[in-house]
Scaffold this active site. Structure first.
Site, PDB file in Angstrom:
ATOM      1  N   CYS A  75      34.429  46.430  69.303  1.00  0.00           N
ATOM      2  CA  CYS A  75      34.479  47.858  69.619  1.00  0.00           C
ATOM      3  C   CYS A  75      35.547  48.043  70.689  1.00  0.00           C
ATOM      4  O   CYS A  75      35.400  47.513  71.800  1.00  0.00           O
ATOM      5  CB  CYS A  75      33.112  48.333  70.133  1.00  0.00           C
ATOM      6  SG  CYS A  75      33.078  50.065  70.632  1.00  0.00           S
ATOM      7  N   HIS A 197      38.228  47.929  58.476  1.00  0.00           N
ATOM      8  CA  HIS A 197      38.824  49.272  58.498  1.00  0.00           C
ATOM      9  C   HIS A 197      39.526  49.595  57.186  1.00  0.00           C
ATOM     10  O   HIS A 197      40.149  48.699  56.589  1.00  0.00           O
ATOM     11  CB  HIS A 197      39.826  49.391  59.651  1.00  0.00           C
ATOM     12  CG  HIS A 197      39.161  49.455  60.994  1.00  0.00           C
ATOM     13  ND1 HIS A 197      38.735  50.630  61.563  1.00  0.00           N
ATOM     14  CD2 HIS A 197      38.778  48.454  61.847  1.00  0.00           C
ATOM     15  CE1 HIS A 197      38.142  50.364  62.717  1.00  0.00           C
ATOM     16  NE2 HIS A 197      38.153  49.056  62.917  1.00  0.00           N
ATOM     17  N   GLU A 246      33.136  56.494  61.351  1.00  0.00           N
ATOM     18  CA  GLU A 246      32.782  55.127  61.727  1.00  0.00           C
ATOM     19  C   GLU A 246      31.592  54.577  60.938  1.00  0.00           C
ATOM     20  O   GLU A 246      30.601  55.293  60.705  1.00  0.00           O
ATOM     21  CB  GLU A 246      32.443  55.046  63.225  1.00  0.00           C
ATOM     22  CG  GLU A 246      33.648  55.062  64.132  1.00  0.00           C
ATOM     23  CD  GLU A 246      33.334  54.519  65.504  1.00  0.00           C
ATOM     24  OE1 GLU A 246      32.482  53.612  65.618  1.00  0.00           O
ATOM     25  OE2 GLU A 246      33.932  55.011  66.475  1.00  0.00           O
ATOM     26  N   CYS A 255      37.944  56.174  67.983  1.00  0.00           N
ATOM     27  CA  CYS A 255      37.575  54.812  67.578  1.00  0.00           C
ATOM     28  C   CYS A 255      38.734  53.899  67.973  1.00  0.00           C
ATOM     29  O   CYS A 255      39.848  54.058  67.449  1.00  0.00           O
ATOM     30  CB  CYS A 255      37.336  54.755  66.070  1.00  0.00           C
ATOM     31  SG  CYS A 255      36.930  53.101  65.463  1.00  0.00           S
ATOM     32  N   GLY A 258      39.753  51.537  65.311  1.00  0.00           N
ATOM     33  CA  GLY A 258      40.326  52.379  64.246  1.00  0.00           C
ATOM     34  C   GLY A 258      41.750  52.791  64.559  1.00  0.00           C
ATOM     35  O   GLY A 258      42.617  52.813  63.682  1.00  0.00           O
TER      36      GLY A 258
HETATM   37  N1  LIG Z   1      31.569  51.564  64.179  1.00  0.00           N
HETATM   38  C1  LIG Z   1      32.301  50.320  64.452  1.00  0.00           C
HETATM   39  C2  LIG Z   1      31.904  49.741  65.824  1.00  0.00           C
HETATM   40  C3  LIG Z   1      32.439  50.584  66.961  1.00  0.00           C
HETATM   41  C4  LIG Z   1      33.929  50.696  66.889  1.00  0.00           C
HETATM   42  C5  LIG Z   1      34.547  51.856  67.658  1.00  0.00           C
HETATM   43  N2  LIG Z   1      33.630  52.661  68.407  1.00  0.00           N
HETATM   44  C6  LIG Z   1      35.705  51.349  68.510  1.00  0.00           C
HETATM   45  O1  LIG Z   1      35.975  51.932  69.562  1.00  0.00           O
HETATM   46  O2  LIG Z   1      36.376  50.377  68.067  1.00  0.00           O
HETATM   47  C7  LIG Z   1      31.929  49.292  63.370  1.00  0.00           C
HETATM   48  O3  LIG Z   1      30.840  49.406  62.788  1.00  0.00           O
HETATM   49  O4  LIG Z   1      32.732  48.376  63.147  1.00  0.00           O
END
Ligand SMILES: N[C@H](CCC[C@H](N)C(=O)O)C(=O)O
Length: 324
Positions: A75, A197, A246, A255, A258
């Site tokens: 994250c 992603h 997400e 994100c 992301g």
């Molecule tokens: N939902 C993402 C985890 C949090 C990623 C995001 N909040 C960031 O800042 O990278 C996943 O399931 O891979």
């Protein structure tokens, strides 16, 4: 179970931070879901658990759970909030910290202006490591680069391929631009930043089909561990706009991984130079990927990380399926 927590946000992506450096709380997925619930709990996109270093090569470990209670590999925004937390909480005096996540080791540096720079490691394009089921898809001329082009059908943009028949119509109004008009297909870049992603290009993020293509792609069978879905608008070679649906949280205001995935995809496809400011709904992240050093070059992300408030909460015992 009474628990102290710190609420934090990085570009509007918000987190509950739990200090487990002295003892593990042993929370269940149902209790993580309860904590993240914006009506019955505290409310957050993810929960970050700060733990003692599992080995002397790193300073800490941190474990991330999505709002749906699922543990995830990485994250980006959370990493920035993590280092701000451990510094503010006096758990370290270092301004540069190495932390182990499920995706590997990240190096985090607290800048003088309060922003944080994170070495996010190298992107991964090998489908099996995303993971992404690429069987039956045309291999890109570029070689090991996978862009999954979903063939679109009739006027409403619904896909023609039976294997992807459930896709919602993309429609001319959605602003999707990469491939849909010319080849009758919607082309999606697929890669991992430690977490999976899928990135598609649109001409206007405000018109992007986030609410329809987001959930459809998140749970598409070609992503056995689901996927985060980025809708990328290229402003110029140094600026982008991005919205992300997400995995396990829905659309968030930002994100971090992301933004890294979108910029890496754009650089590799020739849309960007090596440093891009990404405008997300909750703020701006600066992403750098020295592509000239090869595909194994590490991605660097810089952005904000702010505490919001601290609190205590009584987490109830819950049946395993609560909130699932
Ligand atoms: N939902 C993402 C985890 C949090 C990623 C995001 N909040 C960031 O800042 O990278 C996943 O399931 O891979």
């Amino acid at each position: 179970m009474r628990v102290r927590f710190t609420k934090m946000q990085g570009a509007g992506n918000d987190f509950i931070v739990l200090d487990e450096t002295r003892e593990r709380l042993g929370l269940s997925a149902a209790q993580y879901r309860w904590l993240a619930d914006r009506h019955f709990g505290v409310g957050a996109d993810q929960i970050l658990s700060v733990r003692a270093a599992p080995d002397p090569s790193v300073d800490f470990e941190y474990v991330i759970h999505n709002a749906d209670g699922g543990e995830v590999e990485n994250c980006g925004n959370g990493a920035r909030c993590f280092v701000r937390y451990v510094h503010d909480a006096g758990l370290t005096q270092r301004r540069t910290v190495r932390v182990r996540t499920r995706a590997g080791v990240l190096t985090l540096a607290l800048q003088d202006d309060g922003r944080v720079t994170v070495d996010m490691g190298a992107p991964v394009f090998e489908p099996a490591q995303v993971p992404f089921v690429a069987e039956g898809l045309p291999r890109e001329p570029a070689g090991d680069w996978w862009r999954w082009c979903v063939p679109l059908g009739g006027a409403d943009g619904a896909p023609a391929a039976a294997s992807d028949a459930a896709a919602p119509p993309v429609g001319a109004a959605s602003g999707v631009v990469d491939g849909a008009a010319a080849a009758g297909a919607l082309c999606i870049a697929v890669l991992s930043m430690g977490n999976p992603h899928a990135v598609l290009r649109v001409d206007d993020v405000e018109r992007a089909p986030v609410a329809t293509w987001g959930p459809w792609l998140e749970r598409h069978p070609r992503f056995p561990r689901r996927v985060n879905v980025g809708f990328l608008q290229v402003v110029d070679r140094g600026h982008a706009r991005l919205r992300v649906y997400e995995r396990g949280a829905g659309e968030t205001l930002a994100c971090g991984t992301g933004a890294c995935a979108a910029v890496v995809a754009g650089i590799r496809l020739g849309w960007f130079d090596e440093r891009v400011d990404v405008q997300l709904r909750g703020g701006v992240l600066t992403i750098e990927w020295p592509r000239g050093q090869g595909l194994q070059a590490a991605v660097r992300m810089t952005g904000p990380a702010e505490p919001v408030f601290t609190g205590e909460v009584e987490i109830p015992p819950l049946p395993p399926q609560h909130g699932a």
